[in-house]
Design an enzyme around this catalytic site. Structure first.
Site, short mmCIF file in Angstrom:
data_model
loop_
_atom_site.label_atom_id
_atom_site.label_comp_id
_atom_site.label_asym_id
_atom_site.label_seq_id
_atom_site.Cartn_x
_atom_site.Cartn_y
_atom_site.Cartn_z
CB CYS A 1 -0.96 -0.06 1.34
SG CYS A 1 -0.04 0.16 2.76
CB CYS B 1 -2.05 -2.97 8.28
SG CYS B 1 -2.91 -1.50 7.38
#
Length: 155
Positions: A54, A123
Site C-alpha cells: 500500500c 497492515c
C-alpha cells in the site's frame, strides 16, 4: 464566529469518530489514538525497514538480551491501522524469547486487535514481514557482530 467554528469542528470530529467506531474495534482505536511503543531505539540489536504493497513503510527496532526482547519500538508513515498493528506487535513480543517472537503472525495480530476490515488486513502482514526481517537482522549480526558496527557507522 470563532466559537461557531470550534463547535463545527467538534461536531465533525465526533461524526468521524462515530464512523470509525462502527468499523474498528475498541482495541484498534485505542492503539491508533494512543500508539504503544512508537519510538526509535538507538543502537538496536535488530532492525528492519520495509515498505508494504500500500506504500506504508514500517521500521522496527529490537533490544535483545540473552535471547529475550527487552525493548521493541516501531515507526511508520502509515495509516491508523498500521499504527495499531505495530503497537500490538510490540506488546506481543516484548519480554518474549526470539523463538516465541518468530511465531507471531498476521492471524495472531488480527485476533489480538479483534479483527480488521478486509481492506486493512495487509497492515498486519506489513508488521509481520518487518518483524521477521528485524529478527533475521539480529540473528545475522549475532554471528558476525562487526556488521552491526558497520551498519551503525553508515546510518
Amino acid at each position: 464566529m470563532a466559537k461557531k467554528f470550534e463547535e463545527s469542528g467538534d461536531m465533525l470530529q465526533e461524526e468521524i469518530l462515530k464512523k470509525l467506531r462502527k468499523r474498528y474495534t475498541k482495541i484498534v482505536l485505542d492503539h491508533w489514538m494512543n500508539p504503544k511503543n512508537m519510538k526509535k531505539i538507538e543502537n538496536p540489536d535488530g532492525y528492519a525497514k520495509f515498505t508494504g504493497i500500500c506504500g506504508d513503510t514500517m521500521e522496527i527496532f529490537l533490544k535483545i538480551e540473552r535471547e529475550i526482547i527487552v525493548d521493541c519500538g516501531f515507526l511508520t508513515d502509515g495509516c491508523g491501522t498500521t499504527i495499531a498493528c505495530g503497537g500490538m506487535m510490540t506488546e506481543m513480543v516484548k519480554g518474549k524469547r526470539i523463538s516465541e517472537a518468530m511465531t507471531v503472525n498476521e492471524k495472531k495480530i488480527l485476533e489480538a486487535l479483534g479483527g480488521l476490515p478486509k481492506e486493512d488486513r495487509h497492515c498486519a502482514l506489513l508488521t509481520v514481514i518487518t518483524l521477521r526481517n528485524a529478527l533475521a537482522d539480529y540473528l545475522f549480526n549475532k554471528r558476525e557482530p562487526w556488521k552491526r558496527l558497520y551498519r551503525k557507522s553508515n546510518e
